[in-house]
Design an enzyme around this catalytic site. Structure first.
Site, PDB file in Angstrom:
ATOM      1  N   ASP A  18      87.683 -95.724  28.884  1.00 13.18           N
ATOM      2  CA  ASP A  18      86.257 -95.422  29.033  1.00 13.18           C
ATOM      3  C   ASP A  18      85.681 -96.236  30.174  1.00 13.18           C
ATOM      4  OD1 ASP A  18      83.811 -94.258  28.571  1.00 13.18           O
ATOM      5  OD2 ASP A  18      83.410 -95.315  26.689  1.00 13.18           O
ATOM      6  N   LYS A  19      84.477 -95.871  30.543  1.00 14.41           N
ATOM      7  CA  LYS A  19      83.698 -96.549  31.576  1.00 14.41           C
ATOM      8  C   LYS A  19      82.307 -96.781  31.024  1.00 14.41           C
ATOM      9  CE  LYS A  19      80.153 -95.217  34.390  1.00 14.41           C
ATOM     10  NZ  LYS A  19      78.941 -94.484  33.917  1.00 14.41           N
ATOM     11  N   HIS A  20      81.672 -97.857  31.476  1.00 14.90           N
ATOM     12  CA  HIS A  20      80.288 -98.119  31.107  1.00 14.90           C
ATOM     13  C   HIS A  20      79.547 -98.631  32.320  1.00 14.90           C
ATOM     14  CE1 HIS A  20      76.857 -99.032  28.589  1.00 14.90           C
ATOM     15  NE2 HIS A  20      76.805-100.257  29.091  1.00 14.90           N
ATOM     16  N   SER A  21      78.269 -98.278  32.430  1.00 14.05           N
ATOM     17  CA  SER A  21      77.445 -98.703  33.560  1.00 14.05           C
ATOM     18  C   SER A  21      76.254 -99.509  33.059  1.00 14.05           C
ATOM     19  CB  SER A  21      76.939 -97.481  34.333  1.00 14.05           C
ATOM     20  OG  SER A  21      75.958 -97.848  35.285  1.00 14.05           O
ATOM     21  N   THR A  74      72.362 -91.384  29.780  1.00 10.32           N
ATOM     22  CA  THR A  74      73.306 -90.270  29.724  1.00 10.32           C
ATOM     23  C   THR A  74      72.961 -89.302  28.602  1.00 10.32           C
ATOM     24  OG1 THR A  74      75.078 -91.585  30.700  1.00 10.32           O
ATOM     25  CG2 THR A  74      75.737 -89.674  29.410  1.00 10.32           C
ATOM     26  N   ARG A 134      66.295-110.128  19.304  1.00  7.03           N
ATOM     27  CA  ARG A 134      66.223-110.667  20.665  1.00  7.03           C
ATOM     28  C   ARG A 134      65.070-110.052  21.438  1.00  7.03           C
ATOM     29  NH1 ARG A 134      71.435-108.941  23.189  1.00  7.03           N
ATOM     30  NH2 ARG A 134      70.571-109.910  25.061  1.00  7.03           N
ATOM     31  N   SER A 146      76.790-107.716  23.563  1.00  7.84           N
ATOM     32  CA  SER A 146      76.122-106.461  23.223  1.00  7.84           C
ATOM     33  C   SER A 146      76.782-105.279  23.925  1.00  7.84           C
ATOM     34  CB  SER A 146      74.641-106.547  23.604  1.00  7.84           C
ATOM     35  OG  SER A 146      73.973-105.347  23.308  1.00  7.84           O
ATOM     36  N   LYS A 168      80.114-102.834  21.476  1.00  7.80           N
ATOM     37  CA  LYS A 168      80.071-101.396  21.176  1.00  7.80           C
ATOM     38  C   LYS A 168      81.241-100.658  21.833  1.00  7.80           C
ATOM     39  CE  LYS A 168      75.784-100.942  22.738  1.00  7.80           C
ATOM     40  NZ  LYS A 168      75.200-102.294  22.846  1.00  7.80           N
ATOM     41  N   LYS A 169      81.540-101.007  23.081  1.00  6.07           N
ATOM     42  CA  LYS A 169      82.592-100.294  23.803  1.00  6.07           C
ATOM     43  C   LYS A 169      83.969-100.583  23.211  1.00  6.07           C
ATOM     44  CE  LYS A 169      80.692 -97.654  26.825  1.00  6.07           C
ATOM     45  NZ  LYS A 169      80.943 -96.191  26.812  1.00  6.07           N
TER      46      LYS A 169
END
Length: 444
Positions: free
Chosen positions: A82-85, A122, A170, A185, A189-190
């Protein structure tokens, strides 16, 4: 182990061992730790920081606070990645990257989010597609990941539930700005998705989440070290956000642009270059390609054959959307009722763009949320956005504004016009969209 003792130790700038951190996070998850204690812990971390071992333990505890996806029973024929931004304006990479990687033999269980502040989300883009369900049941999600190779959905309540509660505290206790808390954080999740590898896209520039280039690099280095330390090989691309990534911003407009790229168009765009670079890193890191040249060949084949577009179409249909979106996007993606150009007041070269202002402009038009419960108008946004270094003549469009009404458009016209700085002479060569690539072996 008493929660009060854990808080005292962190208050006094002592390092916490993994057992203490896991004990605290279990209490966050099951409710035995109160909001006041969560706030005290977060403030102690903000003030005193965490060493690398603590940050890894916090990330692992966040990951393990709920369901951790396992894929062995599905007998997948390829790796899970996967990828995350960190988010930006005109950043629709995920819509293209997921199906593109699936067409190259990967399986992408992409858990995505909604827009935050000036950045687009997204899930908001995908919900511009009629019927698209971002919260399918687990069986549908897993089957799509197996059969199609990609499913882009929202976070379920079973994945990293401790993060949702910790972030909520927070957000109201001025403790958001802490590197170990931010990384835990993001990665918690990822990594709960059971990945073989993760590639992060950390933005740099005036439209980025982090305030400076130095802060973006610090975040990138922490993500690589902590993700890899938590058992998932992780690399980061630092990419440019001193202008919108695509020449459009707005949910339905960005779906149109994703379909254009998946048809093999726009290969000279910054969006294509960034997506290609991320895809290359993913394929090489997980062993689906031998090197960058091999990855480029595989990616070109997936695009030219139509396989990447086909994977996107199957994902959309599998999650409740129309089966013929790629063939008839205009039928499903309604245009905004009013469109007008924002034009250059004089001739010049685009020397700077206030990317954040453009993103906030989309929010002002109704394409994003001021408050969590706000409805989104998926039709509105910006298109044909002028690029850095582009020469414009007086009266030539700087962008096209898509609004629900003429009044809405006029209300933000000046804000959008002011986002562009024009120079008298010459041109500005925009930076490469890829600033750097960081892997575990690159860290000192």
């Amino acid at each position: 182990m008493l929660i009060q003792d854990i808080l005292r130790r962190k208050r006094d700038a002592e390092a916490l061992d993994a057992d203490a951190i896991h004990t605290f996070m279990r209490g966050v998850t099951d409710g035995s730790v109160g909001d006041a204690q969560i706030g005290a812990f977060a403030m102690a971390v903000v003030l005193n920081g965490m060493n690398r071992e603590e940050a890894i333990a916090l990330t692992e505890a966040t990951r393990d606070s709920g369901q951790v996806l396992r894929w062995n029973d599905l007998k997948l024929d390829g790796p899970v990645l996967d990828k995350h931004s960190t988010g930006g304006v005109g950043d629709l990479v995920s819509l293209v990257l997921g199906p593109w990687i699936a067409a190259c033999g990967g399986h992408v269980p992409m858990i995505s989010g909604r827009g935050l502040g000036h950045t687009g989300g997204t899930l908001d883009k995908l919900e511009a597609i009629p019927g698209y369900n971002v919260t399918p049941d687990d069986g549908v999600f897993r089957q799509l990941v197996k059969d199609v190779g990609v499913a882009i959905i929202g976070q379920t309540g079973t994945l990293a539930p401790a993060d949702k509660r910790l972030y909520g505290v927070r957000d109201v206790t001025a403790t958001v700005e802490s590197l170990p808390l931010i990384v835990a954080s993001i990665l918690g999740k990822k990594l709960a998705c059971g990945l073989d590898t993760l590639v992060m896209d950390v933005k740099v520039g005036n439209g980025a989440f982090m305030p400076t280039a130095e802060a973006s690099r610090e975040l990138a280095e922490a993500i690589v070290a902590i993700g890899s330390g938590a058992g998932t090989p992780t690399s980061v691309l630092l990419t440019d956000m001193n202008q919108p990534l695509a020449d459009c911003a707005g949910n339905a407009l960005e779906v149109h642009e994703a379909l254009r790229l998946l048809r093999g168009k726009g290969r000279d765009s910054r969006l294509y270059q960034t997506t290609h670079a991320l895809a290359t890193e993913m394929l090489v890191q997980v062993g689906l390609a031998n090197d960058a040249a091999d990855a480029a060949t595989r990616l070109e084949t997936a695009l030219a054959s139509g396989e990447a577009l086909e994977r996107f179409s199957r994902m959309v249909h599998g999650l409740g959307g129309p089966s013929d979106l790629a063939e008839r996007p205009e039928h499903y993606l309604a245009p905004a009722p009013f469109a007008t150009d924002v034009v250059a007041p004089r001739a010049g070269t685009v020397n700077a763009i206030d990317t954040r202002a453009l993103g906030l402009g989309v929010v002002e038009l109704g394409g994003g949320r001021r408050n969590a419960g706000d409805a989104i108008d998926h039709r509105v946004g910006l298109s044909h956005i002028a690029a850095l270094g582009q020469r414009v003549e007086a009266g030539q469009p700087l962008l096209r504004l898509h609004a629900a009404s003429q009044a809405d458009a006029e209300a933000i016209r000046r804000q959008l016009d002011a986002a562009f700085t024009l120079g008298e002479e010459g041109s500005v060569a925009p930076a490469s969209p890829i600033h750097a690539t960081l892997r575990k072996e690159d860290l000192s």
